[in-house]
Design an enzyme around this catalytic site. Structure first.
Site, PDB file in Angstrom:
ATOM      1  CG  HIS A  52     -16.063  28.285 -32.063  1.00 52.95           C
ATOM      2  ND1 HIS A  52     -16.904  28.632 -31.027  1.00 52.95           N
ATOM      3  CD2 HIS A  52     -16.280  26.968 -32.274  1.00 52.95           C
ATOM      4  CE1 HIS A  52     -17.608  27.568 -30.652  1.00 52.95           C
ATOM      5  NE2 HIS A  52     -17.244  26.546 -31.399  1.00 52.95           N
ATOM      6  CG  LEU A  53     -12.294  22.925 -33.979  1.00 58.00           C
ATOM      7  CD1 LEU A  53     -10.901  22.960 -34.587  1.00 58.00           C
ATOM      8  CD2 LEU A  53     -12.454  21.717 -33.091  1.00 58.00           C
ATOM      9  CG  HIS A  54     -14.424  27.075 -38.348  1.00 61.43           C
ATOM     10  ND1 HIS A  54     -13.633  27.890 -37.559  1.00 61.43           N
ATOM     11  CD2 HIS A  54     -14.205  27.467 -39.618  1.00 61.43           C
ATOM     12  CE1 HIS A  54     -12.984  28.742 -38.322  1.00 61.43           C
ATOM     13  NE2 HIS A  54     -13.301  28.502 -39.591  1.00 61.43           N
ATOM     14  CB  THR A  55     -14.522  20.712 -39.674  1.00 64.35           C
ATOM     15  OG1 THR A  55     -13.837  20.438 -38.447  1.00 64.35           O
ATOM     16  CG2 THR A  55     -13.977  19.815 -40.772  1.00 64.35           C
TER      17      THR A  55
ATOM     18  CB  VAL B 216     -18.868  20.623 -38.776  1.00 66.59           C
ATOM     19  CG1 VAL B 216     -19.344  19.762 -37.609  1.00 66.59           C
ATOM     20  CG2 VAL B 216     -19.516  20.157 -40.081  1.00 66.59           C
TER      21      VAL B 216
END
Length: 133
Positions: free
Chosen positions: A91-94, A37
């Protein structure tokens, strides 16, 4: 790379495309159904996310986690995020990883340790509390 997925310029198996972010299958999953996400804007780490965007972003993560469980019949999920260290894409990702009992995944992806003594734990907690103030 993730910016291209968000823009629709790179192929991805998208499971959600919303104002708060985009969720898509990881191309190198821990288990089938492992979803990433990402927020729409290019943000590198969690501390880059504007406070007003945190709720909508994590609401999307929450909905994806529920969908992974119900959609795949998973017993639960492992939800994780790296910030800089071990962050393979800046890149921020969960990560939302489906889990089932006996799937072989043990604990976290890194070795676990203990504090040398209760004083060391209290000192560490105090430093974090101070940084939050």
């Amino acid at each position: 790379m993730f910016c291209a997925v968000v823009a629709g310029a790179a192929p991805a198996d998208v499971v959600a495309d919303e104002p708060a972010g985009v969720a898509f299958l990881d191309v190198r999953p821990v288990f089938p159904g492992h979803v990433l996400v990402v927020p729409r804007p290019h943000l590198v780490v969690l501390t880059d996310v504007p406070v007003a965007d945190l709720g909508p972003y994590f609401a999307l993560v929450q909905r994806v986690a529920a969908a992974v469980e119900s959609g795949l019949g998973a017993g639960g999920t492992f939800v994780a995020m790296n910030n800089r260290v071990s962050q393979s894409v800046p890149h921020l990702h969960t990560h939302v990883v489906p889990r089932t009992k006996g799937d072989g995944l043990r604990g976290f992806f890194w070795p676990r340790t203990r504090y040398p003594d209760p004083d060391a734990a209290r000192a560490c907690a105090a430093r974090i509390r101070h940084a939050l103030a």
